[in-house]
Scaffold this motif. Structure first.
Motif, PDB file in Angstrom:
ATOM      1  N   LEU A 137      -5.744  17.630 -17.492  1.00 44.68           N
ATOM      2  CA  LEU A 137      -6.326  16.264 -17.958  1.00 44.68           C
ATOM      3  C   LEU A 137      -7.579  16.544 -18.592  1.00 44.68           C
ATOM      4  O   LEU A 137      -7.962  16.069 -19.765  1.00 44.68           O
ATOM      5  N   GLY A 166      -9.596   2.881 -19.633  1.00 41.67           N
ATOM      6  CA  GLY A 166      -8.151   2.734 -19.087  1.00 41.67           C
ATOM      7  C   GLY A 166      -7.223   1.636 -19.177  1.00 41.67           C
ATOM      8  O   GLY A 166      -6.043   2.042 -19.438  1.00 41.67           O
ATOM      9  N   GLY A 191      -3.652   9.839 -20.077  1.00 45.07           N
ATOM     10  CA  GLY A 191      -4.739  10.068 -19.452  1.00 45.07           C
ATOM     11  C   GLY A 191      -5.892  11.043 -20.260  1.00 45.07           C
ATOM     12  O   GLY A 191      -6.962  10.836 -19.824  1.00 45.07           O
ATOM     13  N   LEU A 234      -7.492   7.113 -14.725  1.00 51.89           N
ATOM     14  CA  LEU A 234      -6.054   7.851 -14.746  1.00 51.89           C
ATOM     15  C   LEU A 234      -5.338   6.976 -13.992  1.00 51.89           C
ATOM     16  O   LEU A 234      -3.942   7.232 -13.917  1.00 51.89           O
ATOM     17  N   THR A 239      -2.963   5.317 -16.751  1.00 50.91           N
ATOM     18  CA  THR A 239      -2.784   6.280 -17.747  1.00 50.91           C
ATOM     19  C   THR A 239      -1.774   7.253 -17.081  1.00 50.91           C
ATOM     20  O   THR A 239      -0.501   7.222 -17.431  1.00 50.91           O
ATOM     21  N   SER A 240      -2.288   8.237 -16.597  1.00 53.07           N
ATOM     22  CA  SER A 240      -1.475   9.485 -15.887  1.00 53.07           C
ATOM     23  C   SER A 240      -0.908   9.159 -14.892  1.00 53.07           C
ATOM     24  O   SER A 240      -0.004   9.706 -14.064  1.00 53.07           O
ATOM     25  N   SER A 255       4.117  11.276 -15.849  1.00 54.54           N
ATOM     26  CA  SER A 255       2.826  11.153 -14.888  1.00 54.54           C
ATOM     27  C   SER A 255       2.507  12.505 -14.250  1.00 54.54           C
ATOM     28  O   SER A 255       3.319  13.318 -14.359  1.00 54.54           O
TER      29      SER A 255
END
Length: 281
Positions: A76, A124, A143, A215, A218-219, A232
């Motif tokens: 990331l 985010g 992310g 994060l 997002t991820s 993810s």
């Protein structure tokens, strides 16, 4: 001091008080920092083992490590830096060399300064609405883009500052030899400022490598090892957040170990960046 007039003695006393208060404030700050580091080291070392770097995050009550989270953090962070570096360097070059004094340039510099202090959770949420909600899933790409938005103003600002330090005589000398402006920039100005620009990139890496809030939107997280950027992905900050908030002792030990790893990684990056700055000076 007895030979000094009253006004001078009063100034000396005020100066002594100011210096003492400054020293006390500095000592308090250092003591707090030392206490934080001592707590981190004393609790984090107990959770360190070879498994931390070779096994994935475990379910409660099982042995495991942080290998998938470490891998995810590296992926990331690199994704964010790869996206942010060319945009930040080119934007900083434009604002420093081509848009100097223009209204558009001043407005762009102001917006960049605002982004420097923007809360990461807002970024985010923005990337969540832009890349997560439309596709219906968390992803490592989202992310990486969120981290890139955070790193971008740091690289942009550092590039502007470093290019401003390059003497104009270098530009004039290259132009006098008949070099076009783009060659002056790429072969003279960028080369003279490369260590400072690299320092800005390292500072941006240190800035985003410990981010948690963007994060989470997002991820997100993943208990398993995943190399699919469209799904993810685990990362050290999110795993530390999850494990530290849990009631399980084994997860809490891994959280302290992860915090120790990420802290010393950021410390190493800052030391390297400072060494590059001192070398440039």
């Amino acid at each position: 001091m007895s030979t000094l007039n009253p006004i001078t003695r009063r100034r000396y006393r005020r100066n002594a008080v100011a210096v003492a208060l400054s020293a006390i404030a500095a000592a308090i700050g250092l003591l707090i920092l030392a206490a934080i580091l001592w707590t981190l080291v004393s609790r984090g070392v107990g959770g360190l083992s070879l498994k931390v770097f070779t096994e994935s995050t475990p379910p409660p009550g099982s042995d495991g490590g942080l290998a998938n989270a470490i891998y995810g953090s590296i992926v990331l962070t690199l994704t964010g830096i790869v996206i942010a570096t060319p945009i930040g360097v080119l934007a900083g070059t434009y604002l420093s060399e081509y848009a100097r004094g223009s209204k558009i340039g001043e407005a762009a510099k102001f917006i960049n300064d605002v982004l420097l202090s923007a809360p990461s959770i807002i970024i985010g949420l923005f990337i969540n609405a832009l890349l997560v909600v439309p596709f219906g899933t968390f992803s490592a790409w989202a992310g990486g883009v969120a981290l890139a938005v955070i790193a971008l103003p740091v690289i942009n600002r550092t590039t502007q500052d470093m290019l401003a330090l390059v003497p104009n005589t270098l530009r004039e000398a290259a132009a006098a030899l008949g070099a076009p402006r783009w060659k002056v920039m790429t072969f003279v100005v960028w080369r003279a400022a490369k260590s400072g620009i690299l320092t800005g990139i390292l500072l941006a890496v240190a800035r985003i490598s410990g981010e948690t809030a963007p994060l989470l939107f997002t991820s997100f997280n993943n208990q398993y090892w995943s190399t699919n950027m469209s799904q993810s992905m685990a990362s050290l900050p999110t795993v530390i957040f999850q494990f530290a908030m849990s009631p399980y002792d084994d997860w809490q030990r891994l959280a302290w170990a992860g915090a120790l790893i990420i802290t010393f990684a950021i410390l190493a990056l800052n030391i390297i960046a400072r060494a590059l700055v001192d070398r440039r000076r």
